[in-house]
Write a protein that holds these residues in place. Structure first.
Motif, short mmCIF file in Angstrom:
data_model
loop_
_atom_site.label_atom_id
_atom_site.label_comp_id
_atom_site.label_asym_id
_atom_site.label_seq_id
_atom_site.Cartn_x
_atom_site.Cartn_y
_atom_site.Cartn_z
N LYS A 1 0.82 -1.21 0.00
CA LYS A 1 0.00 0.00 0.00
C LYS A 1 0.86 1.26 0.00
CE LYS A 1 -3.45 -2.49 2.76
NZ LYS A 1 -2.57 -3.61 3.13
N ASN A 2 2.13 1.11 0.34
CA ASN A 2 3.04 2.26 0.38
C ASN A 2 4.32 1.93 -0.38
OD1 ASN A 2 1.53 4.03 2.34
ND2 ASN A 2 1.82 2.23 3.64
N LEU A 3 4.94 2.95 -0.92
CA LEU A 3 6.18 2.75 -1.67
C LEU A 3 7.36 2.76 -0.71
CD1 LEU A 3 7.43 2.47 -4.49
CD2 LEU A 3 7.66 4.97 -4.54
N LEU A 4 8.04 1.62 -0.62
CA LEU A 4 9.17 1.49 0.31
C LEU A 4 10.41 2.19 -0.21
CD1 LEU A 4 10.18 0.13 2.95
CD2 LEU A 4 10.79 -1.87 1.54
N CYS A 5 10.68 2.05 -1.49
CA CYS A 5 11.86 2.66 -2.10
C CYS A 5 11.66 2.66 -3.60
CB CYS A 5 13.14 1.91 -1.71
SG CYS A 5 13.10 0.13 -2.09
N GLY A 6 12.63 3.18 -4.34
CA GLY A 6 12.47 3.33 -5.77
C GLY A 6 11.80 4.65 -6.10
N ARG A 7 11.69 4.93 -7.38
CA ARG A 7 11.08 6.19 -7.80
C ARG A 7 10.10 5.94 -8.94
NH1 ARG A 7 16.22 6.56 -10.30
NH2 ARG A 7 16.08 6.90 -12.57
N ILE A 8 9.11 6.80 -9.00
CA ILE A 8 8.12 6.77 -10.07
C ILE A 8 8.27 8.07 -10.84
CG2 ILE A 8 5.66 6.54 -10.61
CD1 ILE A 8 5.36 5.49 -7.69
N GLU A 9 8.50 7.97 -12.11
CA GLU A 9 8.74 9.18 -12.90
C GLU A 9 7.42 9.72 -13.45
OE1 GLU A 9 11.73 7.60 -15.47
OE2 GLU A 9 13.35 8.08 -14.06
N ALA A 10 6.44 9.84 -12.53
CA ALA A 10 5.13 10.37 -12.89
C ALA A 10 4.42 10.76 -11.61
CB ALA A 10 4.31 9.33 -13.66
N GLY B 1 -7.00 1.74 -13.47
CA GLY B 1 -6.31 1.09 -14.57
C GLY B 1 -4.98 1.73 -14.92
N TRP B 2 -4.72 2.93 -14.40
CA TRP B 2 -3.43 3.59 -14.68
C TRP B 2 -2.29 2.83 -14.02
CZ3 TRP B 2 0.03 5.71 -11.15
CH2 TRP B 2 1.07 6.50 -11.69
N ARG B 3 -1.18 2.79 -14.69
CA ARG B 3 0.02 2.17 -14.12
C ARG B 3 1.26 2.92 -14.59
NH1 ARG B 3 -0.20 -3.75 -16.82
NH2 ARG B 3 -2.39 -3.49 -16.25
N ALA B 4 2.30 2.87 -13.79
CA ALA B 4 3.57 3.50 -14.15
C ALA B 4 4.70 2.71 -13.51
CB ALA B 4 3.62 4.95 -13.67
N PRO B 5 5.83 2.55 -14.20
CA PRO B 5 6.93 1.77 -13.65
C PRO B 5 7.53 2.40 -12.40
CG PRO B 5 7.21 2.14 -16.01
CD PRO B 5 6.12 3.05 -15.56
N VAL B 6 7.92 1.55 -11.47
CA VAL B 6 8.77 1.93 -10.34
C VAL B 6 10.17 1.48 -10.70
CG1 VAL B 6 9.25 1.64 -7.88
CG2 VAL B 6 6.88 1.66 -8.70
N ALA C 1 19.95 -2.31 -6.86
CA ALA C 1 19.79 -2.77 -8.25
C ALA C 1 20.31 -1.66 -9.14
CB ALA C 1 18.33 -3.07 -8.56
N PRO C 2 20.68 -1.98 -10.38
CA PRO C 2 21.16 -0.92 -11.28
C PRO C 2 20.14 0.19 -11.43
CG PRO C 2 21.65 -3.09 -12.19
CD PRO C 2 20.77 -3.33 -11.00
N ASP C 3 20.62 1.42 -11.38
CA ASP C 3 19.73 2.58 -11.48
C ASP C 3 18.88 2.49 -12.74
OD1 ASP C 3 19.10 5.37 -10.38
OD2 ASP C 3 19.53 5.78 -12.49
N GLY C 4 17.58 2.73 -12.58
CA GLY C 4 16.66 2.69 -13.70
C GLY C 4 16.03 1.35 -13.98
N THR C 5 16.46 0.29 -13.26
CA THR C 5 15.84 -1.03 -13.43
C THR C 5 14.38 -0.98 -13.01
OG1 THR C 5 17.94 -2.15 -12.95
CG2 THR C 5 15.93 -3.46 -12.72
N VAL C 6 13.50 -1.50 -13.84
CA VAL C 6 12.07 -1.55 -13.47
C VAL C 6 11.89 -2.68 -12.45
CG1 VAL C 6 9.71 -1.96 -14.27
CG2 VAL C 6 11.31 -0.64 -15.68
N VAL C 7 11.53 -2.30 -11.23
CA VAL C 7 11.38 -3.28 -10.15
C VAL C 7 9.92 -3.51 -9.77
CG1 VAL C 7 13.68 -2.88 -9.18
CG2 VAL C 7 11.76 -1.45 -8.43
N GLY C 8 9.01 -2.80 -10.40
CA GLY C 8 7.59 -2.98 -10.11
C GLY C 8 6.78 -1.89 -10.77
N TYR C 9 5.53 -1.76 -10.34
CA TYR C 9 4.63 -0.76 -10.90
C TYR C 9 3.78 -0.13 -9.82
CZ TYR C 9 5.55 -2.03 -15.75
OH TYR C 9 6.16 -2.22 -16.97
N ALA C 10 3.52 1.15 -9.99
CA ALA C 10 2.41 1.78 -9.29
C ALA C 10 1.17 1.48 -10.10
CB ALA C 10 2.62 3.28 -9.19
#
Length: 236
Positions: free
Chosen positions: A137-146, A154-159, A167-176
């Motif tokens: 329910k909450n974002l522990l770490c990573g960033r969402i560029e939106a 139905g909206w989604r965006a990569p984390v 992990a290497p910077d920019g690796t997609v590790v999940g989705y919002a």
């Protein structure tokens, strides 16, 4: 503990290794397809002082085929980022009572969206060697560029990985993922979906989308949450 989490992450597979067709996962009850539908398990917990009430609910389509729970003493204190060591044992105690064999398990917690890529869904997915998905329910770490506020259902965006994530910077590790919105409250926060084990990030969010049924949470974890609270009331 952190070193063990890194070994767990090394053992995890963040790519699809499934024995079912993800497109067959839904909440529709179709008698002609019932035998071919994957069994999806949802996992959640409630707490009674120093005890955990761990619940597992299994669905095939929209039908509950089994639910089990275990009440277990907690022996590890709460430490952010190390929840699998506190909650993992109690959840495994519930799985020991399960007769069904889940094809995929949804956990109330993080998978790869974790400082060391080894949240609860990853740790237990590796231990059980079952495809697993973390639904937080909450974002522990990573960033969402939106911007996540006010997004439609139905909206989604990569984390993606940032400096806080191993992990290497920019690796997609999940989705919002915005599972739904309410007219009366337009600012519903999204879910943060990540692969646990044997599932890719894209498939993980597709599975969650297929399992949401008009509620914010996917049905397996929503039912597990309700069952955990029911059992808590019985044991309290």
């Amino acid at each position: 503990m952190e070193a063990l989490q890194r070994r767990v992450a090394d053992a995890a597979r963040f790519a699809d290794d499934l024995e079912f067709d993800p497109a067959a996962v839904s909440l529709a009850d179709d008698a002609t397809l019932a035998g071919d539908r994957p069994v999806v398990a949802g996992v959640d917990q409630a707490f009674l002082d120093d005890r955990a009430v761990s619940a597992v609910v299994c669905l095939r389509g929209g039908t509950v085929v089994e639910r089990v729970h275990a009440v277990t003493d907690l022996s590890v204190p709460y430490v952010p980022g190390l929840l699998s060591f506190r909650e993992g044992g109690p959840i495994l105690a519930a799985f020991e009572r399960l007769e069904a064999t889940p094809d995929v398990v949804l956990f109330d917690g993080s998978g790869r969206i974790h400082y060391r890529q080894a949240g609860l869904a990853t740790h237990l997915g590796v231990v059980l060697d079952v495809p697993s998905v973390g639904v937080a329910k909450n974002l522990l770490c990573g960033r969402i560029e939106a911007d996540v506020d006010g997004r439609p259902a139905g909206w989604r965006a990569p984390v993606v990985a940032d400096a806080d994530l191993d992990a290497p910077d920019g690796t997609v590790v999940g989705y919002a993922y915005q599972s739904r919105q309410y007219d009366s409250n337009p600012v519903i926060n999204p879910l943060y979906v990540s692969p646990g084990h044997r599932v890719s990030a894209g498939t993980a969010v597709d599975l969650v989308a297929a399992l949401c049924d008009g509620y914010k949470l996917p049905e397996p974890t929503r039912l597990a949450d309700a069952y955990a609270e029911e059992c808590k009331a019985e044991h309290g």
